[in-house]
Write a protein that holds these residues in place. Sequence first.
Motif, short mmCIF file in Angstrom:
data_model
loop_
_atom_site.label_atom_id
_atom_site.label_comp_id
_atom_site.label_asym_id
_atom_site.label_seq_id
_atom_site.Cartn_x
_atom_site.Cartn_y
_atom_site.Cartn_z
N GLY A 1 3.52 11.77 37.64
CA GLY A 1 4.96 11.68 37.42
C GLY A 1 5.36 11.67 35.97
N GLY A 2 4.42 11.45 35.09
CA GLY A 2 4.73 11.48 33.66
C GLY A 2 5.04 10.10 33.12
N ALA A 3 5.48 10.11 31.86
CA ALA A 3 5.75 8.85 31.16
C ALA A 3 6.98 8.17 31.74
CB ALA A 3 5.97 9.13 29.68
N ALA A 4 7.02 6.86 31.58
CA ALA A 4 8.18 6.10 32.03
C ALA A 4 9.37 6.46 31.15
CB ALA A 4 7.89 4.61 31.96
N GLY A 5 10.53 6.47 31.74
CA GLY A 5 11.75 6.78 30.99
C GLY A 5 12.85 5.86 31.42
N GLY A 6 14.06 6.24 31.07
CA GLY A 6 15.21 5.44 31.45
C GLY A 6 15.58 5.67 32.89
N PRO A 7 16.50 4.84 33.40
CA PRO A 7 16.92 5.01 34.79
C PRO A 7 17.60 6.36 34.99
CG PRO A 7 18.28 3.39 33.68
CD PRO A 7 17.19 3.75 32.74
N PRO A 8 17.38 7.01 36.11
CA PRO A 8 17.96 8.34 36.34
C PRO A 8 19.43 8.26 36.77
CG PRO A 8 16.56 7.76 38.16
CD PRO A 8 16.43 6.66 37.17
N LEU A 9 20.25 7.70 35.92
CA LEU A 9 21.69 7.59 36.18
C LEU A 9 22.43 8.38 35.12
CD1 LEU A 9 21.85 3.76 36.90
CD2 LEU A 9 21.81 5.60 38.57
N ILE A 10 23.28 9.30 35.55
CA ILE A 10 24.04 10.12 34.61
C ILE A 10 25.02 9.21 33.89
CG2 ILE A 10 25.69 12.02 34.37
CD1 ILE A 10 24.28 13.33 36.75
N GLY A 11 25.02 9.29 32.59
CA GLY A 11 25.90 8.49 31.76
C GLY A 11 25.21 7.26 31.20
N ALA A 12 24.17 6.75 31.88
CA ALA A 12 23.46 5.58 31.38
C ALA A 12 22.30 5.97 30.48
CB ALA A 12 22.94 4.74 32.54
N THR A 13 21.71 7.14 30.71
CA THR A 13 20.54 7.60 29.96
C THR A 13 20.73 9.06 29.61
OG1 THR A 13 19.19 6.10 31.29
CG2 THR A 13 18.02 7.71 29.98
N ASP A 14 20.21 9.43 28.45
CA ASP A 14 20.22 10.84 28.05
C ASP A 14 19.36 11.63 29.04
OD1 ASP A 14 20.71 13.06 26.36
OD2 ASP A 14 18.70 12.81 25.47
N PRO A 15 19.82 12.82 29.51
CA PRO A 15 19.05 13.58 30.51
C PRO A 15 17.62 13.90 30.08
CG PRO A 15 21.26 14.48 30.32
CD PRO A 15 21.13 13.43 29.25
N GLY A 16 17.34 14.01 28.82
CA GLY A 16 15.98 14.29 28.37
C GLY A 16 15.06 13.08 28.45
N GLU A 17 15.63 11.88 28.56
CA GLU A 17 14.83 10.64 28.58
C GLU A 17 14.75 10.00 29.96
OE1 GLU A 17 16.49 8.08 25.67
OE2 GLU A 17 16.17 9.46 24.03
N MET A 18 15.33 10.63 30.96
CA MET A 18 15.32 10.06 32.32
C MET A 18 13.94 10.18 32.95
SD MET A 18 18.78 11.36 34.14
CE MET A 18 20.38 10.99 33.51
N SER A 19 13.60 9.19 33.75
CA SER A 19 12.35 9.25 34.51
C SER A 19 12.60 10.03 35.79
CB SER A 19 11.82 7.85 34.82
OG SER A 19 12.73 7.18 35.66
N ASP A 20 11.54 10.60 36.32
CA ASP A 20 11.64 11.38 37.55
C ASP A 20 11.48 10.44 38.74
OD1 ASP A 20 11.71 13.36 39.42
OD2 ASP A 20 9.73 14.18 38.96
N PRO A 21 12.48 10.31 39.62
CA PRO A 21 12.37 9.38 40.75
C PRO A 21 11.53 9.92 41.91
CG PRO A 21 14.51 10.42 40.78
CD PRO A 21 13.81 10.89 39.52
N LEU A 22 11.22 11.22 41.91
CA LEU A 22 10.50 11.80 43.05
C LEU A 22 9.11 11.19 43.27
CD1 LEU A 22 10.56 13.85 45.33
CD2 LEU A 22 9.63 15.53 43.75
N PRO A 23 8.27 11.03 42.22
CA PRO A 23 6.95 10.42 42.48
C PRO A 23 7.05 9.00 43.04
CG PRO A 23 6.96 11.47 40.33
CD PRO A 23 8.37 11.49 40.83
N GLN A 24 8.03 8.25 42.59
CA GLN A 24 8.18 6.88 43.11
C GLN A 24 8.60 6.90 44.57
OE1 GLN A 24 10.95 5.18 40.36
NE2 GLN A 24 9.58 5.50 38.63
N ALA A 25 9.49 7.82 44.94
CA ALA A 25 9.91 7.94 46.33
C ALA A 25 8.74 8.38 47.20
CB ALA A 25 11.06 8.93 46.44
N MET A 26 7.90 9.30 46.68
CA MET A 26 6.73 9.75 47.46
C MET A 26 5.74 8.61 47.66
SD MET A 26 6.20 13.58 45.95
CE MET A 26 4.79 13.93 46.98
N VAL A 27 5.56 7.77 46.64
CA VAL A 27 4.64 6.64 46.77
C VAL A 27 5.17 5.64 47.78
CG1 VAL A 27 3.73 4.65 45.53
CG2 VAL A 27 3.56 6.90 44.52
N LEU A 28 6.46 5.36 47.76
CA LEU A 28 7.03 4.45 48.75
C LEU A 28 6.85 4.99 50.17
CD1 LEU A 28 10.31 3.26 47.02
CD2 LEU A 28 8.28 1.90 47.54
N THR A 29 7.04 6.28 50.35
CA THR A 29 6.84 6.89 51.66
C THR A 29 5.37 6.81 52.07
OG1 THR A 29 8.66 8.39 51.20
CG2 THR A 29 7.18 8.99 52.99
#
Length: 170
Positions: free
Chosen positions: A49-77
Amino acid sequence: MSPSLALVLVVGVLVGTGVYLLLERSLSRVIVGITLISNGVNVLFLIAGGAAGGPPLIGATDPGEMSDPLPQAMVLTAIVINLGLTAFVLAMAYRSWQLHGHDEVQDDLEDRRIARRAALREADSRADDVGTDLQTEAAEARDETEEAPAGTPEAHTPEDHGGPITGGDR
């Protein structure tokens, strides 16, 4: 960013140990093996999933620094699926313990036939089927997981329990 060598080694050890335990005949070891493989693959997903980043919320974090939520969702599943699979195999092990007093998987008669054919390297795979059927072989088979009582040459056969076991006898 390159992944940490320690995490890659952890994934290798978890998956390798899990595969080794999965190949055992005891269902309790199979459960531990499935859990280890699942945990190893979950760590692999998080590494990928790559390096940890900021929360994936538009307006709270710069789009280049957001973390990808997909690997975390796959792990929970994967955790939920592993929980269901573990519960199923645990129920099978418990039922095996109730019926036989152990949780080891028994050999299948058809597997024995295939192994015998492979050992003989027969050209015609039906050559040893002449005059035998599965019920005859089931009566002659010995269960390696049960020890024969002292003084008896063979372990219990289906006839000891009132005849051959079929799907309707349960």
